[in-house]
Design a protein around this motif. Structure first.
Motif, PDB file in Angstrom:
ATOM      1  N   ASP A1066       0.729  -1.215  -0.108  1.00  0.00           N
ATOM      2  CA  ASP A1066       0.160  -0.019  -0.051  1.00  0.00           C
ATOM      3  C   ASP A1066       0.777   1.141   0.082  1.00  0.00           C
ATOM      4  O   ASP A1066       0.543   2.199   0.242  1.00  0.00           O
ATOM      5  CB  ASP A1066      -0.998   0.031   1.121  1.00  0.00           C
ATOM      6  N   HIS A1067       2.065   1.093  -0.671  1.00  0.00           N
ATOM      7  CA  HIS A1067       3.013   2.414  -0.600  1.00  0.00           C
ATOM      8  C   HIS A1067       2.478   3.258  -1.650  1.00  0.00           C
ATOM      9  O   HIS A1067       2.028   2.596  -2.737  1.00  0.00           O
ATOM     10  CB  HIS A1067       4.437   1.825  -0.910  1.00  0.00           C
ATOM     11  N   PRO A1068       2.609   4.458  -1.558  1.00  0.00           N
ATOM     12  CA  PRO A1068       2.367   5.358  -2.899  1.00  0.00           C
ATOM     13  C   PRO A1068       2.855   5.193  -3.890  1.00  0.00           C
ATOM     14  O   PRO A1068       2.117   5.255  -5.065  1.00  0.00           O
ATOM     15  CB  PRO A1068       2.659   6.578  -1.953  1.00  0.00           C
ATOM     16  N   ASN A1069       3.938   4.760  -3.957  1.00  0.00           N
ATOM     17  CA  ASN A1069       4.827   4.391  -5.348  1.00  0.00           C
ATOM     18  C   ASN A1069       4.048   3.313  -5.795  1.00  0.00           C
ATOM     19  O   ASN A1069       3.587   3.088  -7.149  1.00  0.00           O
ATOM     20  CB  ASN A1069       6.142   4.089  -4.989  1.00  0.00           C
ATOM     21  N   THR A1070       3.773   1.930  -5.086  1.00  0.00           N
ATOM     22  CA  THR A1070       2.826   1.174  -5.570  1.00  0.00           C
ATOM     23  C   THR A1070       1.645   1.451  -6.214  1.00  0.00           C
ATOM     24  O   THR A1070       1.158   1.057  -7.174  1.00  0.00           O
ATOM     25  CB  THR A1070       2.510   0.049  -4.429  1.00  0.00           C
ATOM     26  N   ILE A1071       0.771   2.328  -5.744  1.00  0.00           N
ATOM     27  CA  ILE A1071      -0.492   3.089  -6.432  1.00  0.00           C
ATOM     28  C   ILE A1071      -0.237   3.494  -7.564  1.00  0.00           C
ATOM     29  O   ILE A1071      -1.012   3.378  -8.470  1.00  0.00           O
ATOM     30  CB  ILE A1071      -1.131   4.113  -5.370  1.00  0.00           C
ATOM     31  N   THR A1072       0.939   4.283  -7.727  1.00  0.00           N
ATOM     32  CA  THR A1072       1.075   4.912  -9.015  1.00  0.00           C
ATOM     33  C   THR A1072       1.697   3.784 -10.172  1.00  0.00           C
ATOM     34  O   THR A1072       1.010   4.036 -11.292  1.00  0.00           O
ATOM     35  CB  THR A1072       2.495   6.026  -9.034  1.00  0.00           C
ATOM     36  N   GLU A1073       2.406   2.820  -9.725  1.00  0.00           N
ATOM     37  CA  GLU A1073       2.705   1.852 -10.497  1.00  0.00           C
ATOM     38  C   GLU A1073       1.464   1.206 -11.170  1.00  0.00           C
ATOM     39  O   GLU A1073       1.413   0.374 -12.165  1.00  0.00           O
ATOM     40  CB  GLU A1073       3.502   0.860  -9.858  1.00  0.00           C
ATOM     41  N   TYR A1074       0.436   0.726 -10.092  1.00  0.00           N
ATOM     42  CA  TYR A1074      -0.912   0.109 -10.586  1.00  0.00           C
ATOM     43  C   TYR A1074      -1.460   0.828 -11.824  1.00  0.00           C
ATOM     44  O   TYR A1074      -1.968   0.365 -12.913  1.00  0.00           O
ATOM     45  CB  TYR A1074      -1.775  -0.104  -9.490  1.00  0.00           C
ATOM     46  N   ALA A1075      -1.718   1.932 -11.427  1.00  0.00           N
ATOM     47  CA  ALA A1075      -2.303   2.922 -12.352  1.00  0.00           C
ATOM     48  C   ALA A1075      -1.569   2.980 -13.587  1.00  0.00           C
ATOM     49  O   ALA A1075      -2.271   2.802 -14.937  1.00  0.00           O
ATOM     50  CB  ALA A1075      -2.268   4.608 -11.760  1.00  0.00           C
ATOM     51  N   HIS A1076      -0.025   3.039 -13.841  1.00  0.00           N
ATOM     52  CA  HIS A1076       0.590   3.024 -15.238  1.00  0.00           C
ATOM     53  C   HIS A1076       0.096   1.619 -15.758  1.00  0.00           C
ATOM     54  O   HIS A1076      -0.054   1.506 -16.917  1.00  0.00           O
ATOM     55  CB  HIS A1076       1.953   2.970 -14.854  1.00  0.00           C
ATOM     56  N   MET A1094      -7.089  -0.471 -12.018  1.00  0.00           N
ATOM     57  CA  MET A1094      -7.469   0.718 -11.504  1.00  0.00           C
ATOM     58  C   MET A1094      -8.338   0.929 -10.101  1.00  0.00           C
ATOM     59  O   MET A1094      -8.317   1.881  -9.674  1.00  0.00           O
ATOM     60  CB  MET A1094      -8.284   1.660 -13.078  1.00  0.00           C
ATOM     61  N   TYR A1095      -9.018  -0.025 -10.439  1.00  0.00           N
ATOM     62  CA  TYR A1095     -10.114  -0.176  -8.970  1.00  0.00           C
ATOM     63  C   TYR A1095      -9.025  -0.480  -7.775  1.00  0.00           C
ATOM     64  O   TYR A1095      -9.067   0.325  -6.733  1.00  0.00           O
ATOM     65  CB  TYR A1095     -11.073  -1.386  -8.938  1.00  0.00           C
ATOM     66  N   ARG A1096      -7.997  -1.224  -8.083  1.00  0.00           N
ATOM     67  CA  ARG A1096      -7.105  -1.467  -7.056  1.00  0.00           C
ATOM     68  C   ARG A1096      -6.344  -0.290  -6.668  1.00  0.00           C
ATOM     69  O   ARG A1096      -6.063   0.127  -5.453  1.00  0.00           O
ATOM     70  CB  ARG A1096      -5.870  -2.594  -7.139  1.00  0.00           C
ATOM     71  N   ALA A1097      -5.695   0.599  -7.386  1.00  0.00           N
ATOM     72  CA  ALA A1097      -5.202   1.888  -7.407  1.00  0.00           C
ATOM     73  C   ALA A1097      -6.065   2.854  -6.661  1.00  0.00           C
ATOM     74  O   ALA A1097      -5.780   3.626  -5.693  1.00  0.00           O
ATOM     75  CB  ALA A1097      -4.760   2.585  -8.737  1.00  0.00           C
ATOM     76  N   ARG A1098      -7.305   2.856  -7.078  1.00  0.00           N
ATOM     77  CA  ARG A1098      -8.506   3.841  -6.327  1.00  0.00           C
ATOM     78  C   ARG A1098      -8.581   3.147  -4.715  1.00  0.00           C
ATOM     79  O   ARG A1098      -8.532   4.305  -3.873  1.00  0.00           O
ATOM     80  CB  ARG A1098      -9.668   3.984  -7.048  1.00  0.00           C
ATOM     81  N   TYR A1099      -8.715   2.224  -4.886  1.00  0.00           N
ATOM     82  CA  TYR A1099      -8.946   1.511  -3.250  1.00  0.00           C
ATOM     83  C   TYR A1099      -7.733   1.876  -2.368  1.00  0.00           C
ATOM     84  O   TYR A1099      -7.785   2.464  -1.181  1.00  0.00           O
ATOM     85  CB  TYR A1099      -9.288   0.293  -3.395  1.00  0.00           C
TER      86      TYR A1099
END
Length: 1337
Positions: A1066-1076, A1094-1099
């Protein structure tokens, strides 16, 4: 041509240490085998000695390879310019003073023949070690059950530590046989441990327990394993998101954070595998006890020839083989024979293991802990039990002598040669490997110290004063021993001192000067205690410290000894090395938090400075010193250039008056600009000329006077040149200066005061400006701290930063994050003191009680310890002298009397006292409502900050009748570890060079350099590292820009996996990587997978900070567009309307982002047939485009055309409805033209909102743009010559690690590609500005 120097060629390294270093490469080697099939780089991976990957891409032609490696080496070795001449000698061939390294390598295929399996071919490199083939076989599915074997060629055993090219007769097609070797006790134990690891290789038990550098990854579950599929036809999919993903939903469930797949359950192969109670054996190696799935019990003997079942039982010892005798060299083979269920389930397990991505299996360099864990079944595991109670680490049993001399290893690796690229790669890899091992060992030791499992070396002393020695590491507690810090804040100062010392170690390590040695240092916070772990200077324990110190003071300046080699505390060890230590005063003091007799500026006084603080060790950060130095240098240069211009203008005017022949236009005065308007680069060029004038003795007096005035204007310590240096002891009360009234000391004091003023009056406003321009958008408290530190702002200024941010409504999301971080840090301070009064038996109860007081709405939480137990604990407390466990509080049950009201009163007081911020709330509920804080975000932040692992379940925080947390919810406590991060210097330089190429539009050259940087990073760090993840992300983006969507997907998949593993799920970098990754999946027609990602990134984003954040607006726009593509217009509209609402809040009603959101909402309404709403939204978009871009802009014209079409359809629809309402008969209803966006159209729009804009331009514009970029590059080169290159490189690598690239231009297309993915920090623009700039072009 430069030869390759191996690590073991240095005579200073013990041969066993060398073998161990090679032994510890198993992680990288295991990945390499899979990488050969997966194509982890553009060409096949080669290797240097010790398994380092080679620089040359096999797919290139010879000339191209030579040129590429030559350029790589040249770029990577720029820093060699700064080396002393004696260091440069012997570096090999060079061109124009630059090193050229050509590494010749050949790949070939050998055949492996292994007992019990079919022969198979294995591609190898001539520069690999035999050891790497061994590791590949240990990891390979068919041979993974073997550990004790040798590799033979033509009947001759190959040396494990020899390069393949050195083995005579090993050529293409050679047959290498795997020969079973006799076991020893050591080899038998290694084999049993390996079997245990195989049986546990699919589940996440070790990752949740934080063991053996295992960590979590959920990408394969989130994506349902579909990422490996090739792009194909779009299938009908269910796009409905879970309720908690929908905009406006207030539920924040935790269970989806760790999704569990039905297929993830590991097949159980054995009920019990343990060492038998009949050990130690009278004649054999060891005995094992096994219970199979058929519930049959076996006692197994490990002999030199292998494993067999003996005739022993639980009650009777009989070591004779049972009948029939099954002698198997591998334990797996024996278990296959005696248990059909084992054979069946083990095959299933191996298949599941093979399905996992290699990045899911390889160990991380440092342990990553999870703050959540499910209720895992606790099974019998003798290997785990042995590890838990053993004083040895995993690798130690493999080394003669059992324990490692950490100091010798750390210093020896730094002494390795570094004259050329291969030597530096080997050196940096050795440094990183030894350092990561040291961090693991130090962390385990520190936890053992606090848990009471290690005896103090001074057990008779008070608990606070006790010190520990374990595994050749020295441990001390963060308390004021013998009143050393009495005048600096006592225990508060002693607690922060190790952190300041670590910052000093980082600074000296980064300088990396030969002959300068620092201690291996790790700072561990665990259960409320701070432990400092350090390597031991040889001989330091055998003599008094006073006898060892050759320079400095051990009593804070009361007595000082000197030595010509040192400026800090220096000690000469028995090994003859000179060590610097006690580096807590490396950086200058922060006078804003220090009571000094000196006057500070009126501007700071009005802001309330100097402020009181808990200790007097507050120092400025290195980032601030760098920024201050750069700022003063620019002022110095501009000042000098301005006065030089004035001088020249004056002389020119005098000459003009004398020269009557001169024409007016030729003698016109040169324009003299103000110091403020003077460009930095222009000023620096003038300074070069000024310096040349001084050197040539031309106008010497005038130019010297100019330099003197410029130096005085910036507070330089010298009148003849720019000298900014800090004396960290200027405000040290115990230090008596030789000339206390001298001019030099006054200047030194003023510099320190100026730096502190620069932080408040320049850096904090600059940070706020960055946030307003959206070049910095912290996602949680961790990224907020990183952003502040990047600007040189200490966290004690968080209150001041929060006050500054509160003035801007569009930064309300950041205000919430700041207040949350203030509360979290205050609670952490209190938790530290709270936990020091808790006994081991009451840990879970105490932690759950603290969490209830902190986060639960239940007004009267109660402890779960019975009254009798409380009394018995108090009785034990009275006898505390008999108990030598660390116990520091006066009353061990004081924590039980804490209430929510009392805790929140303390939190408010702590925030006001420490951060100078008035918290307007007296409980969590009022604070949550006033500051819009999510309770789940506070829980996540607190657990990660203090090291608590809680049960994975959904918590009800708002109940007034039931407390939220219970004793069984507290699963574990884990350490927070701080240490130095060794860098890969050559990879860093190649990376920045690749960035430079990309910014010039040379995408292919930039791509090749970034690929080389990835190889170099793999050489140094192994397979897993945050910098490798950043490199993979950039390569994914480059592949995407260049049209290779499949390759982009593969690289981004690795970036996501690596980010989850090394940073956290749940690190912020991981969120960005999911969106990419979602964008690249959509480009590959994997629509369902793109939506899931994208659902995962938003969650993850809303768990971190809630919906109120610019990132959520971007995610919602992406989700809305993808839903549009599959015809889910109702769902799409909900997400796009939320994005419109958020963009309006954060970017303003006239923003281009808002215009785009209006347009997307209008398009969705149009697709639904609601032309009235579509027209209304498109009008708003048109108004913004017209106002911001003008009527003639392409975007405005597109909006006009859209309005015309919508108007026509609305009129047609309304006319038909009117006819129907009047009851008129209509022969035929005219069809409405509802334009559903195509996939390609949606992809174009996704590119636009994610910062990739393709705009057609003319060839002339391309040439003009190239010239502009060339001028920028030349300006950058000029900057490097003036000594600021390193700072720019650091800025560039920092940007690339967090966000990506700036503008790029294609070579062969008439398109400009703008990648504005937050990458515009370098230019100081927001993503919106870049979009506008691209559209304008």
């Amino acid at each position: 041509m430069t030869g390759v120097t191996e690590v073991n060629s240095d005579p200073n390294i013990d041969i066993e240490l060398k073998k161990e270093a090679s032994n510890m490469q198993n992680n990288i080697s295991s990945v390499k085998d899979v990488a050969r099939d997966e194509g982890m780089s553009s060409g096949s991976t080669k290797s240097l000695p010790n398994g380092d990957s080679e620089l040359i891409d096999e797919n290139m032609e010879t000339e191209e390879s030579s040129e590429n490696v030559k350029e790589t080496a040249d770029l990577a070795d720029r820093n060699s310019k700064e080396k002393p001449e004696d260091e440069k000698e012997g570096e090999g061939s060079s061109v124009d003073g630059q090193e050229v390294v050509l590494i010749q390598d050949t790949g070939f295929t050998i055949q492996i023949v292994c007992p019990g399996t079919e022969p198979f071919e294995l591609p190898v490199s001539s520069m690999e070690l035999v050891q790497e083939i061994y590791q590949v076989l240990v990891d390979r599915e068919e041979t993974c059950h073997r550990t004790c074997f040798s590799l033979q060629l033509d009947g001759i055993t190959m040396d494990n530590f020899a390069e393949l090219k050195s083995i005579e007769g090993l050529v293409e097609g050679s047959v290498v046989k795997v020969v079973e070797e006799p076991y020893t006790v050591r080899e038998a134990r290694i084999h049993v441990r390996h079997i245990r690891d195989l049986l546990k290789s699919v589940d996440n038990l070790d990752a949740y327990n934080g063991i053996d550098c295992n960590s979590l990854s959920f990408l394969s579950i989130v994506s349902s394993g579909n990422l490996e599929k090739k792009a194909g036809k779009i299938e009908s999919i269910d796009c409905t998101p879970p309720d908690y993903i929908m905009p406006g939903n207030k539920d924040r469930p935790l269970l989806p954070l760790h999704p569990i797949s039905k297929e993830q359950k590991t097949p159980q192969c054995l009920k019990v595998l343990t060492y038998s109670g009949w050990n130690p054996p009278p004649g054999d190696l060891l005995y094992l006890y096994v219970v199979t799935m058929e519930d049959k019990r076996y006692h197994i003997t490990a002999s030199t020839r292998g494993f067999f079942v003996n005739m022993s039982s639980q009650d009777e010892f009989n070591p004779k083989p049972s009948a029939p005798k099954h002698m198997s060299h591998s334990l797996i083979e024996l278990l296959n024979q005696i248990s059909p269920a084992f054979k069946r389930n083990f095959q299933t397990l191996l298949k599941k293991r093979a399905q996992k991505h290699p990045f899911e299996r390889v160990a991380t360099p440092y342990q990553v802990y999870s703050w959540l864990a499910p209720n895992l079944e606790h099974t019998v595991d003798s290997i785990r039990a042995e590890d838990a109670f053993s004083s040895r680490l995993g690798y130690e049993e493999h080394i003669p002598g059992q324990t490692r001399d950490w100091n010798e290893e750390l210093q020896t690796t730094r002494e390795l040669p570094r004259k050329n690229l291969p030597e530096r790669l080997i050196r940096e890899r050795a440094i990183f490997k030894v350092h990561s091992d040291f961090v693991v060992a130090a962390t385990r030791g520190a936890m053992a110290v606090i848990d009471g499992n290690i005896m103090a070396i001074n057990p008779g002393e008070d608990a606070k004063m006790q010190m520990y020695l374990w595994n050749n590491i020295f441990f001390s507690l963060g308390f004021d021993v013998k009143d050393h810090y009495q005048d600096f804040g006592g225990d508060a100062a002693a607690y922060v001192a190790p952190g300041s010392d670590l910052q000093g170690v980082k600074a000296y390590s980064s300088v990396d000067v030969q002959g300068l040695y620092t201690l291996g240092t790790v700072v561990v916070d665990y259960r409320g205690y701070r432990v400092t772990a350090q390597s031991i200077i040889p001989g330091i324990l055998e003599r008094e410290q006073e006898q060892s110190v050759v320079y400095g003071s051990i009593d804070f300046g009361k007595t000082v000894v000197t030595h010509e080699k040192y400026e800090e505390l220096g000690i000469i060890g028995n090994d003859g090395r000179h060590y610097v230590l006690d580096l807590l005063r490396t950086f200058p003091p922060d006078v804003n938090y220090l009571e000094i007799s000196e006057e500070i500026s009126p501007a700071l006084k009005t802001l309330g400075y100097p402020m009181s603080h808990k200790h007097k060790l507050a120092c400025l950060r290195q980032e601030l010193i760098d920024a201050f130095f750069d700022n003063r240098y620019v002022i110095f240069v501009k000042h000098a250039a301005f006065h030089l211009q004035q001088l020249r203008a004056k002389k020119f005017k005098e000459e003009k008056e004398k020269a009557e022949k001169a024409k007016v236009e030729e003698t016109s005065d040169k324009k003299v600009v103000s110091k403020e308007d003077l460009e930095t680069e222009e000023a620096k060029q003038i300074m070069k000329e000024l310096t040349a004038d001084v050197n040539d003795n031309k106008e010497e007096e005038s130019t010297k006077d100019i330099v003197k005035k410029a130096a005085q204007s910036v507070g330089s310590l010298s009148d003849t040149e720019f000298v900014i240096a800090f004396n960290p002891d200027v405000f040290q009360p115990h230090v008596h200066h030789v000339d206390s009234e001298g001019e030099k000391l006054k200047r030194e004091k003023q510099l320190v005061k100026d730096a502190a003023e620069f932080l408040v009056l320049h850096q904090i406003p600059s940070f706020v400006t960055d946030c307003l321009e959206h070049t910095s958008s912290p996602i949680d408290g961790g990224t907020l701290a990183e952003a502040m530190h990047h600007n040189g702002i200490n966290m004690r200024y968080l209150g001041k930063v929060t006050e500054s941010i509160a003035k801007y409504e569009q930064l309300n999301y950041l205000y919430t994050i700041c207040v949350s971080e203030l509360i979290t840090r205050a609670a952490k301070h209190l938790y530290k003191i709270y936990m020091q009064g808790v006994e081991m038996m009451g840990l879970s109860s105490a932690i759950s009680h603290f969490l209830n007081c902190y986060l639960s709405s239940y007004p009267t939480p109660h402890t779960q310890i019975a009254a009798e137990e409380l009394q018995s604990q108090r009785a034990r407390k009275r006898n505390k002298k008999k108990n030598k466990l660390i116990q520091l509080a006066q009353d061990s049950m004081e924590w039980a009397s804490e209430t929510p009201k009392s805790l929140w009163k303390k939190i408010s007081d702590e925030v006001e006292e420490y951060f100078a911020f008035k918290l307007d709330c007296d409980c969590l509920d009022t604070g949550s409502e006033k500051y819009n804080i999510q309770k789940i975000s506070l829980l996540r932040s607190f657990c990660k900050n203090v090291g608590i692992q809680i049960l994975l379940r959904d918590y009800q925080f708002d109940s007034k009748t039931k407390q939220t947390f219970f004793e069984e919810d507290i699963l574990n406590t884990f350490p927070i570890v701080k240490h130095v991060h060794p860098k890969a210097s050559d990879a860093y330089h190649v990376f920045t060079s690749g960035q430079s190429k990309i910014q010039q539009g040379l995408l292919r050259e930039g791509y090749e350099l970034i690929s080389e940087a990835l190889n170099l990073l793999n050489n140094v760090y192994g397979a897993m590292h945050p910098e490798i993840a950043a490199c993979a992300r950039l390569l994914a983006r480059l592949n995407y820009i260049m049209g290779d969507y499949q390759e982009a997907l593969l690289y981004q998949q690795r970036a996501v996996l690596m980010s989850e593993r090394v940073l956290g799920v749940d690190h912020p970098n991981t969120i960005t990587e999911y969106a990419h990754l979602a964008l690249y999946c959509f480009a590959n027609n994997q629509i369902s997978t793109a939506l899931k990602l994208m659902y995962r990134a938003r969650y993850l984003a809303v768990i971190c900070h809630g919906e109120n954040h610019p990132e959520v607006a971007l995610f919602d726009s992406n989700i809305g567009l993808i839903l549009q593509a599959v015809g889910e217009f109702d769902l799409s509209l909900r997400f796009l309307q939320k994005a419109l609402e958020l963009n309006t809040d954060f970017f303003g009603v006239k923003s281009l982002k808002v215009a785009m959101s209006f347009h997307l909402v209008a398009r969705t309404h149009s697709c639904k047939g609601d032309f009235r709403s579509a027209l209304h939204n498109e009008k708003d978009a048109y108004t913004i485009y017209k106002q911001m871009l003008g009527e003639d802009h392409e975007r405005t014209k597109e909006s006009t055309e859209c309005l015309r079409h919508l108007t026509q359809q609305a009129v047609k629809f309304q006319k038909t409805m009117n006819q129907l309402s009047k009851g008129e008969k209509i022969s035929s209803i005219p069809p409405l033209q509802i334009q559903t966006p195509s996939l390609s159209n949606v992809l174009d729009t996704l590119n636009l909102i994610n910062g990739i804009v393709f705009v057609h331009i003319s060839q002339e514009d391309i040439e003009r743009f190239r010239e502009e970029m060339l001028q920028r590059q030349q300006g950058k080169s000029a900057t490097e010559e003036d000594g600021t290159a390193e700072d720019e490189k650091q800025a560039a690598i920092k940007e690339s690690e967090t966000d990506g690239q700036t503008e790029t231009v294609t070579e062969n297309k008439g398109d400009v590609i703008v990648d504005k993915e937050k990458c515009t920090e370098k230019e100081g623009k927001g993503g919106e500005d870049v979009e506008e700039e691209a559209l304008s072009r």
